[in-house]
Scaffold this active site. Sequence first.
Site, PDB file in Angstrom:
ATOM      1  N   LYS A 160       0.849  -1.181   0.000  1.00 60.34           N
ATOM      2  CA  LYS A 160       0.000   0.000   0.000  1.00 60.34           C
ATOM      3  C   LYS A 160       0.896   1.246   0.000  1.00 60.34           C
ATOM      4  O   LYS A 160       2.068   1.147   0.385  1.00 60.34           O
ATOM      5  CB  LYS A 160      -0.931   0.002   1.218  1.00 60.34           C
ATOM      6  N   LYS A 194      -2.409  -9.893  11.070  1.00 56.57           N
ATOM      7  CA  LYS A 194      -2.579  -9.988  12.520  1.00 56.57           C
ATOM      8  C   LYS A 194      -3.606 -11.066  12.856  1.00 56.57           C
ATOM      9  O   LYS A 194      -4.701 -11.095  12.301  1.00 56.57           O
ATOM     10  CB  LYS A 194      -3.029  -8.645  13.094  1.00 56.57           C
ATOM     11  N   GLU A 228      -2.590   5.979  17.412  1.00 58.30           N
ATOM     12  CA  GLU A 228      -1.151   5.788  17.599  1.00 58.30           C
ATOM     13  C   GLU A 228      -0.596   6.886  18.497  1.00 58.30           C
ATOM     14  O   GLU A 228      -1.031   8.044  18.411  1.00 58.30           O
ATOM     15  CB  GLU A 228      -0.423   5.814  16.256  1.00 58.30           C
ATOM     16  N   HIS A 252      -6.343  -0.166   6.113  1.00 57.48           N
ATOM     17  CA  HIS A 252      -6.430  -0.694   7.480  1.00 57.48           C
ATOM     18  C   HIS A 252      -7.845  -0.650   8.049  1.00 57.48           C
ATOM     19  O   HIS A 252      -8.393  -1.668   8.481  1.00 57.48           O
ATOM     20  CB  HIS A 252      -5.500   0.088   8.417  1.00 57.48           C
TER      21      HIS A 252
END
Length: 508
Positions: A160, A194, A228, A252
């Site tokens: 990406k 994940k 974040e 995401h």
Amino acid sequence: MVIFGAGGDLTKRLVVPALYNLMHGGELPENFVLIGADLAEGTTETWADHLHEMLESFVGNESAEFDVKKIDEKAWKKLAGSMRYIRGDMTKPDLYGDIGKALDEVGKGGGTAGNVIFYLAVPDRFFGTVVEQLGKAKLTDQQEDADGKPKFWRRVVIEKPFGHSFDSAKALNAQILKVLDEDQIYRIDHFLGKETVQNIMMFRFANGLFEPIWNRDRIDHVQITVAETVGVEDRGRFYEATGALRDMIPNHLFTLLSMVAMEPPVGFDAAAIRDKKVELFSAIPAVEPEDAVRGQYGAGTVLDKKVGPYRGSPNVAADSNVETYVAMRIDIDNWRWAGVPFFLRTGKHMTERKSEIAIRFKQAPYTAFHNTPVDTLPPNWLVLRIAPNEGISLQFEVKRPGPEVELAAVKMDFRYDDWFPDVPNVGYETLLLDVMCGEQTLFMRADMVEQTWRIVQPMLDAWAAEKADFPNYTSGSAGPKAADTLLSRSGKRAWRPLDEPSNGKNKN
């Protein structure tokens, strides 16, 4: 595997650590060969030594995604022994001729049988160029035997961002599909590597308890958060051309959205799952600018450390109009979700690092509690924690012990660490193995990519034409105040606090 951008940050920080973890776990093919291609001066030995130094620097570094206590030198030597380095310019045909010769050599002597993965760990502006050059050099050609079965395969992994807008994504798809078949293309998003993300579908579809209430009749709204604590740091040049929306939303956060909101597939093969995701994205109207909020961080304090503003970062314009925070409302026009808003937010230099999906169920009827101290019942939350403290919690109400009728919110909590061994993982291991096996379930298809860009295009257009009043949130906060209004104007809704305990424990 041939890695273009062998000396780049992505290769050193994620791809090679993932390959090391696979080698350490005995999961790489016995005859695996790794070829690095880059413009920088170097030899096979200097490249391997530099990668080893990088791995060593990650050991004990809690902020690194590669998290091991020490390097298994035997596994590393085996991986390093498979390496070759080729210097060249990826825009020039000469490099591809050298790669072709190297592939012929390892195919004969290394037993790779002609099977090759080309990994594009390069800036996105080179994606089309590299694929075209591979095609001109015949390096993407696959062969079949007399029975029509493949003698060997060629696959291309593309990072990406895949495009910067709806039109650019369509153009890039058209460009690479002139060279490659769709089943040769692996548009990678490490978020899907994940375990906690992959587990969302299993949680939904393998448990008869949840799917019957997974709809507009029982769910009030859904919040998807990827916050974040880190800032842009030394990625200013990349971020000035990208911004938080392009960097995080079409990949995401829409990945998480699709896992939560897609319809049950007829099976767990790649085609069935990706068809359902396209169906979902097609049902989402383009988000208008009034249903979105953008922000940019100023100076502040993050994790007890004073930090500067985004505009003070290296390679960032002093009057930058680039967002470091995005929040938006998503509506889905289908039978399951009509009237249920999905709220997405992502930002840098936030209060806490947190990735989660929070599903709020509708309030229970008040009739039974009329004229009691519990007239306002707290809502039930189901929280899927992606990171940190990976797990799933369900909040519900019980009676607090004592003579008074008083409710208390409690949580049932599942944590991965309590049930499963901690296996080093940077998020790429599963994805790399899937590419080797030809399994495309966890990768974006061309129509999926184009649909996600279609949804956010009105925001991109509006924000490019309008100068924002930045900075509009303090580093170490939960984002701009306008993001709170985004929820409150659609009813008595509010963001879950970023500092809400994510380990299943009640603050009280």
